[in-house]
Design an enzyme around this catalytic site. Structure first.
Site, PDB file in Angstrom:
ATOM      1  N   SER A  42       0.847  -1.196   0.000  1.00 42.60           N
ATOM      2  CA  SER A  42       0.000   0.000   0.000  1.00 42.60           C
ATOM      3  C   SER A  42       0.879   1.241   0.000  1.00 42.60           C
ATOM      4  CB  SER A  42      -0.888   0.018   1.251  1.00 42.60           C
ATOM      5  OG  SER A  42      -1.494   1.280   1.432  1.00 42.60           O
TER       6      SER A  42
ATOM      7  N   TYR B  62      -0.305  -0.035  10.471  1.00 43.58           N
ATOM      8  CA  TYR B  62      -0.621  -0.538   9.142  1.00 43.58           C
ATOM      9  C   TYR B  62       0.520  -0.236   8.176  1.00 43.58           C
ATOM     10  CZ  TYR B  62      -3.108  -1.160   4.707  1.00 43.58           C
ATOM     11  OH  TYR B  62      -3.492  -1.552   3.447  1.00 43.58           O
TER      12      TYR B  62
END
Length: 310
Positions: A160, A186
């Site tokens: 990501s 994350y």
């Protein structure tokens, strides 16, 4: 590198666009997290090209339904669902042990995002790092021999752009001594995905296993946002974001998994169906901390140590 590859696709391209004309007959693929979202769409695209596709899913009933839907849409009866819980080492080991024959494509797609509170596994590991990185590390390294047996296998690790939020904090990966931040955690796990791909590409080059990391883009309809509190501030971000459809979001990982345009390409980071180079200023680029070969080697060794302690 982009010019050399001459990839004719863009951020608007879909999974069907990038796989058009590709014949995967006789190829076997595994897609993790394929009971919904990008995983399901990637599995559908690979099946449409003739691959034998295994949906590696936590919810087996949901996976079987998706497999049946893909067969109905594509006419490919070689679409299966098998149980895989990336938080359960015994489940991962059983999945690996049950696999027979060569594996040509592995898409490490499953993931969780921005858990609002610090959550730990039974081993005491931070949940996002454990699921997004360690689970896929155990699965992929466990499948090394069958990937090598394929003679030109491809591994796609889904990361990501949020990897820019954090490098690997080796002194406190699991938030034992620092305040927990959902997006930082994350980001750390997504950096781990890229570093894993970088190191695997180096270690497995002699086995003709191509390993690349990708950034799918911002896709609203994937379920990843289920843990995110939609505050007014976050809603402003949502409203200002150029969202992709699921079909567009799955394009880059499908491209890396199957397109002959990427034959022999390994150790790269891709987004919008093209190569993304290291950048200290581009918010969509590859952060320097995710392109550090020393950190990649250190993370590999640490990951092995953690898994061997189970």
């Amino acid at each position: 590198m982009t010019d050399q590859l001459n990839i004719p696709f863009t951020k608007e391209s879909t999974a069907d666009d990038v796989i058009a004309g590709v014949d995967l007959t006789g190829k076997r693929a595994i897609v993790t997290g394929a009971s919904s979202g990008l995983g399901a769409e990637t599995a559908r695209a690979l099946a449409c090209a003739g691959a034998d596709v295994t949906l590696a899913v936590r919810n087996l009933d949901a996976g079987r339904q998706v497999a049946a839907d893909i067969t109905a849409k594509t006419g490919n009866a070689s679409v299966h669902a098998r149980k895989l819980d990336l938080d359960d080492r015994a489940c991962i080991d059983a999945f690996v042990a049950a696999w027979e024959g060569p594996l040509h494509i592995l898409v490490d797609n499953a993931g969780i995002m921005a858990l609002p509170e610090l959550t730990r596994t039974l081993q005491g590991w931070e949940q996002q790092f454990a699921t997004n990185h360690l689970g896929h590390f155990a699965l992929t390294t466990g499948l090394h021999d069958v990937l090598a047996a394929a003679g030109g296998a491809r591994v796609v690790v889904v990361s990501s752009a949020t990897h820019q939020a954090s490098g690997i904090v080796f002194d406190d990966i699991h938030y034992d001594n620092r305040p927990y931040d959902p997006w930082q955690a994350y980001g750390q796990s997504k950096t781990a995905n890229i570093l894993f791909a970088l190191e695997a590409a180096k270690r497995w080059a002699g086995d003709k296993i191509a390993v690349n990391a990708i950034e799918p883009g911002a896709i609203y309809d994937t379920g990843l946002l289920r843990h995110v509190e939609i505050t007014p501030e976050f809603q402003q971000i949502v409203d200002a974001t150029a969202w992709k459809t699921v079909e567009q979001g799955a394009a880059t990982q499908t491209l890396l998994a199957a397109s002959p345009l990427l034959e022999g390409i390994t150790g790269g980071y891709f987004a919008d169906s093209n190569v993304i180079e290291r950048s200290e200023t581009n918010p969509q680029g590859l952060a320097p901390h995710a392109a550090d070969p020393e950190a990649a080697g250190r993370l590999w060794d640490l990951s092995e140590q953690l898994l061997n302690q189970q």
